[in-house]
Design a protein around this motif. Sequence first.
Motif, mmCIF file in Angstrom:
data_model
loop_
_atom_site.group_PDB
_atom_site.id
_atom_site.type_symbol
_atom_site.label_atom_id
_atom_site.label_comp_id
_atom_site.label_asym_id
_atom_site.label_seq_id
_atom_site.Cartn_x
_atom_site.Cartn_y
_atom_site.Cartn_z
ATOM 1 N N ARG A 24 -5.979 -5.909 16.138
ATOM 2 C CA ARG A 24 -4.618 -6.036 16.225
ATOM 3 C C ARG A 24 -4.378 -6.987 15.146
ATOM 4 O O ARG A 24 -3.493 -6.699 14.164
ATOM 5 N N LEU A 25 -5.266 -8.080 15.026
ATOM 6 C CA LEU A 25 -4.937 -9.145 13.900
ATOM 7 C C LEU A 25 -5.229 -8.591 12.690
ATOM 8 O O LEU A 25 -4.551 -9.092 11.478
ATOM 9 N N LEU A 26 -6.241 -7.736 12.707
ATOM 10 C CA LEU A 26 -6.707 -7.218 11.279
ATOM 11 C C LEU A 26 -5.796 -6.345 10.691
ATOM 12 O O LEU A 26 -5.285 -6.323 9.666
ATOM 13 N N LEU A 27 -5.001 -5.462 11.682
ATOM 14 C CA LEU A 27 -3.994 -4.665 11.154
ATOM 15 C C LEU A 27 -2.866 -5.284 10.798
ATOM 16 O O LEU A 27 -2.168 -4.971 9.933
ATOM 17 N N GLY A 28 -2.629 -6.319 11.360
ATOM 18 C CA GLY A 28 -1.337 -6.913 11.225
ATOM 19 C C GLY A 28 -1.532 -7.623 9.809
ATOM 20 O O GLY A 28 -0.540 -7.671 8.879
ATOM 21 N N ALA A 29 -2.819 -8.241 9.631
ATOM 22 C CA ALA A 29 -2.847 -8.994 8.011
ATOM 23 C C ALA A 29 -2.748 -7.871 7.136
ATOM 24 O O ALA A 29 -2.312 -8.056 5.800
ATOM 25 N N ASN A 30 -3.349 -6.665 7.408
ATOM 26 C CA ASN A 30 -3.369 -5.624 6.312
ATOM 27 C C ASN A 30 -1.875 -5.089 6.049
ATOM 28 O O ASN A 30 -1.674 -4.909 4.967
ATOM 29 N N LEU A 31 -1.123 -4.932 6.948
ATOM 30 C CA LEU A 31 0.283 -4.731 6.849
ATOM 31 C C LEU A 31 1.144 -5.467 6.156
ATOM 32 O O LEU A 31 1.785 -5.419 5.292
ATOM 33 N N LEU A 32 0.937 -6.840 6.424
ATOM 34 C CA LEU A 32 1.527 -7.978 5.951
ATOM 35 C C LEU A 32 1.085 -7.938 4.337
ATOM 36 O O LEU A 32 2.179 -8.127 3.495
ATOM 37 N N PHE A 33 -0.283 -7.811 3.903
ATOM 38 C CA PHE A 33 -0.618 -7.867 2.712
ATOM 39 C C PHE A 33 -0.138 -6.490 1.749
ATOM 40 O O PHE A 33 0.466 -6.565 0.720
ATOM 41 N N ALA A 34 0.115 -5.379 2.722
ATOM 42 C CA ALA A 34 0.521 -4.347 1.914
ATOM 43 C C ALA A 34 1.998 -4.269 1.829
ATOM 44 O O ALA A 34 2.434 -3.826 0.535
#
Length: 149
Positions: A24-34
Motif C-alpha cells: 500500500r505504501l509503495l503504491l501510494g509513493a508511486n502515485l504521489l511521484f506520478a
Amino acid sequence: MMSLPEKLKWAYNTDTKWVQTIFRLLLGANLLFAGISHLTFNRLEFVAQVPNWVPLSTDLVVVLSGIVEIILGLSLLMLYKWKALVGWATAIFFVLIFPGNISQYMNEVDAFGLDSDRARLIRLFFQPVLIIWALWSTGAWKAFKNRNN
C-alpha cells in the motif's frame, strides 16, 4: 435511513497484514511521484496519452489527473483508518484512466519509452495488476466482502 459514516463502516479501520501495508505504501509513493510528474517533468508525455475524444483540453486532463494521483497517493500513505475506501477510489481511478492506455495503443502514440505496438500492448496488461494491487494492499476487497458481518 443510515447516515453516510454508518454506510461506510465496512471501510473503516480494516485489518491488513504487514506485507499488504508495504505494498500500500509503495503504491501510494508511486502515485504521489506520478502525480508530481504529471504537473512537472513528464507533462508532455502524459498529454500524448489523452484520447482525442476527451472533450476537455489535454493539458487540463493531465493537470486534473495529476492532482487526483497526488491526492490518492497521499491518502494511501496517510489515511490508514480509511485505507479500504481509498483502495476502492484508487482502483476506480485506474479503471477510469485505462482508456488513455488503450488510446495510446490504438493510435500508436509513443510516450514513456513505449515506442512499439508490442510495448504498448504489454502495458495494457499491467492496468488490471494495478487495480488488484489497490484492492488487495488496502484490504478493500476483503472489507467489502465482509461488510454485512
